[in-house]
Design a protein around this motif. Structure first.
Motif, PDB file in Angstrom:
ATOM      1  N   PHE A  78       0.846  -1.187   0.000  1.00 56.96           N
ATOM      2  CA  PHE A  78       0.000   0.000   0.000  1.00 56.96           C
ATOM      3  C   PHE A  78       0.880   1.235   0.000  1.00 56.96           C
ATOM      4  N   ASN A  81       0.544   7.152   1.815  1.00 57.65           N
ATOM      5  CA  ASN A  81      -0.509   8.160   1.945  1.00 57.65           C
ATOM      6  C   ASN A  81      -1.917   7.568   1.827  1.00 57.65           C
ATOM      7  N   ASP A  82      -2.038   6.301   1.441  1.00 56.87           N
ATOM      8  CA  ASP A  82      -3.349   5.654   1.344  1.00 56.87           C
ATOM      9  C   ASP A  82      -3.780   4.999   2.651  1.00 56.87           C
ATOM     10  N   LYS A  83      -2.796   4.566   3.425  1.00 53.04           N
ATOM     11  CA  LYS A  83      -3.108   3.795   4.625  1.00 53.04           C
ATOM     12  C   LYS A  83      -1.992   3.981   5.635  1.00 53.04           C
TER      13      LYS A  83
END
Length: 127
Positions: A78, A81-83
């Motif tokens: 991932f 910045n997404d998770k």
């Protein structure tokens, strides 16, 4: 002989992010050299991987199961910045899946490759 593998879901994510197998090989090489970002227990590790054309700081986080120097299986990836991180339930599930992949017999390993559950990553160098 070191084997580097990726789970089908990881390979799908990797393709969408245009992340090369060479980047995974570099991550494994770094791990063999002792550069591990986090040991999450149960042979589950977090390893940062740089974005293509960028650095690790804003790059990807990968979770993989590993028997150092022997078998590495990339399970989840991932963007930072997404998770922020994984949940305890996700961690337990990944530890379980990783354990299964690390303990495969030669026959089970071959079946997983043939079924497409796992894909081998071919690294040019011998680690």
């Amino acid at each position: 002989m070191t084997r580097v593998l990726k789970r089908r879901d990881f390979a799908r994510w990797q393709s969408g992010e245009h992340l090369s197998d060479a980047a995974l090989c570099k991550a494994v090489e770094e791990m063999d050299g002792g550069l591990i970002d986090a040991d999450l227990g149960g042979h589950l590790y977090k390893k940062r991987v740089a974005r293509p054309g960028g650095g690790k700081r804003g790059g990807y986080r990968t979770l993989l199961s590993a028997r150092m120097g022997s078998r590495y299986v990339f399970l989840l990836g991932f963007a930072k910045n997404d998770k922020a991180d994984i949940t305890q339930d996700e961690k337990k599930a990944l530890q379980f899946a990783g354990k299964v992949f690390l303990e495969l017999t030669a026959e089970g390993f071959l079946k997983a490759l043939q079924a497409g559950v796992l894909t081998e990553v071919h690294c040019e160098q011998d680690y």
